[in-house]
Design a protein around this motif. Sequence first.
Motif, mmCIF file in Angstrom:
data_model
loop_
_atom_site.group_PDB
_atom_site.id
_atom_site.type_symbol
_atom_site.label_atom_id
_atom_site.label_comp_id
_atom_site.label_asym_id
_atom_site.label_seq_id
_atom_site.Cartn_x
_atom_site.Cartn_y
_atom_site.Cartn_z
ATOM 1 N N ASN A 53 9.649 -15.972 -14.491
ATOM 2 C CA ASN A 53 10.790 -14.918 -14.200
ATOM 3 C C ASN A 53 10.173 -14.180 -13.133
ATOM 4 O OD1 ASN A 53 12.625 -15.197 -16.278
ATOM 5 N ND2 ASN A 53 10.980 -14.934 -17.886
ATOM 6 N N SER A 54 8.846 -14.072 -12.799
ATOM 7 C CA SER A 54 8.247 -13.321 -11.710
ATOM 8 C C SER A 54 7.102 -13.888 -11.504
ATOM 9 C CB SER A 54 8.388 -11.678 -11.946
ATOM 10 O OG SER A 54 9.428 -11.352 -12.193
ATOM 11 N N LYS A 55 6.720 -13.774 -10.127
ATOM 12 C CA LYS A 55 5.182 -14.373 -9.490
ATOM 13 C C LYS A 55 4.405 -13.149 -8.881
ATOM 14 C CE LYS A 55 4.457 -19.044 -10.525
ATOM 15 N NZ LYS A 55 4.294 -20.471 -10.033
ATOM 16 N N PHE A 56 3.246 -13.197 -8.885
ATOM 17 C CA PHE A 56 2.517 -12.384 -7.800
ATOM 18 C C PHE A 56 2.384 -13.129 -6.584
ATOM 19 C CE2 PHE A 56 1.029 -10.274 -11.914
ATOM 20 C CZ PHE A 56 0.996 -9.129 -11.351
ATOM 21 N N GLY A 57 2.401 -12.282 -5.299
ATOM 22 C CA GLY A 57 2.069 -12.440 -4.152
ATOM 23 C C GLY A 57 1.302 -11.376 -3.466
ATOM 24 N N PHE A 58 0.679 -11.818 -2.197
ATOM 25 C CA PHE A 58 -0.167 -11.095 -1.339
ATOM 26 C C PHE A 58 0.956 -10.076 -0.658
ATOM 27 C CE2 PHE A 58 -1.473 -9.645 2.872
ATOM 28 C CZ PHE A 58 -2.264 -8.942 2.656
ATOM 29 N N ALA A 59 0.399 -8.590 -0.648
ATOM 30 C CA ALA A 59 1.679 -7.618 0.049
ATOM 31 C C ALA A 59 0.960 -6.850 1.131
ATOM 32 C CB ALA A 59 2.180 -6.641 -1.009
ATOM 33 N N GLY A 60 1.651 -6.454 1.973
ATOM 34 C CA GLY A 60 0.938 -5.697 3.148
ATOM 35 C C GLY A 60 2.192 -4.742 3.888
ATOM 36 N N GLN A 61 1.769 -3.742 4.606
ATOM 37 C CA GLN A 61 2.799 -3.015 5.144
ATOM 38 C C GLN A 61 2.171 -2.145 6.301
ATOM 39 O OE1 GLN A 61 4.552 0.118 2.507
ATOM 40 N NE2 GLN A 61 2.425 0.935 2.081
ATOM 41 N N VAL A 62 2.826 -1.908 7.206
ATOM 42 C CA VAL A 62 2.480 -0.864 8.216
ATOM 43 C C VAL A 62 3.525 0.262 8.378
ATOM 44 C CG1 VAL A 62 1.080 -2.350 9.642
ATOM 45 C CG2 VAL A 62 3.402 -2.359 10.110
ATOM 46 N N LYS A 63 3.379 1.440 9.053
ATOM 47 C CA LYS A 63 4.199 2.592 8.980
ATOM 48 C C LYS A 63 3.897 3.371 10.069
ATOM 49 C CE LYS A 63 3.613 3.442 4.681
ATOM 50 N NZ LYS A 63 4.337 4.253 3.199
ATOM 51 N N ALA A 64 4.775 4.135 10.466
ATOM 52 C CA ALA A 64 4.635 5.390 11.379
ATOM 53 C C ALA A 64 5.656 6.347 11.346
ATOM 54 C CB ALA A 64 4.690 4.991 12.722
ATOM 55 N N GLY A 65 5.234 7.403 11.501
ATOM 56 C CA GLY A 65 6.292 8.740 11.218
ATOM 57 C C GLY A 65 5.627 9.981 11.489
ATOM 58 N N VAL A 66 6.492 11.005 10.996
ATOM 59 C CA VAL A 66 5.934 12.428 11.261
ATOM 60 C C VAL A 66 6.302 13.298 9.971
ATOM 61 C CG1 VAL A 66 6.700 12.362 13.600
ATOM 62 C CG2 VAL A 66 8.535 12.981 12.072
#
Length: 234
Positions: free
Chosen positions: A158-171
């Motif tokens: 029904n569900s499986k794990f995976g690697f995750a990553g993110q980048v962000k920028a803001g104020v």
Amino acid sequence: MHYKKFFSAAALATLLSLSNSAFSDPVGPISDEETSYYVRLQYNGEILPLFTKIDGIQKTKGKEKDSPLKASFVAGGGAFGYKMDDIRVDVEGLYSWLNKDADVVGDTVADNLTAISGLVNVYYDVAIEDMPITPYIGVGIGAAYISTPLKTAVNEQNSKFGFAGQVKAGVSYDVTPEIKLYAGARYFGSYGAHFDKSEEVDKAVGGKETKVTKDAYKVLYSTVGAEAGVAFNF
């Protein structure tokens, strides 16, 4: 005798004055670091499923290279972190949802795909003196729990794990010293969640049998979106 008392009093007053000056006006700052804990609550709008794909899912002719998923604008999360000067570190929980695109072929594909993820983020705040607005950039790594791309899961996947990553920028904007509002852009991606495929095939001697192909559906969950929220320092 009086002059002895006078000199004794003058000496005592001088010592007290020097002592007070030494303790009240030390040489150099003891510490100029600003530290605090904080919590964040936010909304994440998944605007564009950039590079998102699911190996094994078919699309109509001429649309094969397009994403099999489209934005739903259903996403949100929260975080708990620690700030020290211009650096912040927090642990973030996110929920994201993408819908099936209308060009996907077949009725075995699920109507949507969800990602529940946990990430550790590091931010750098670009402090501007005497300004309530602070630009920031950040990166994060962690894991995501991806739902099956099939309406009916094969082998209870029904569900499986995976690697995750993110980048962000803001104020961010200081409403008060304890409350900040923030908004920015964000890229989030997850890879490594693979799901089995089941199909009916013809037997060599007639009839049909069920064939299971392991890891046939390989999910690349990849989105560009916006974030907006509020942070409470304490």
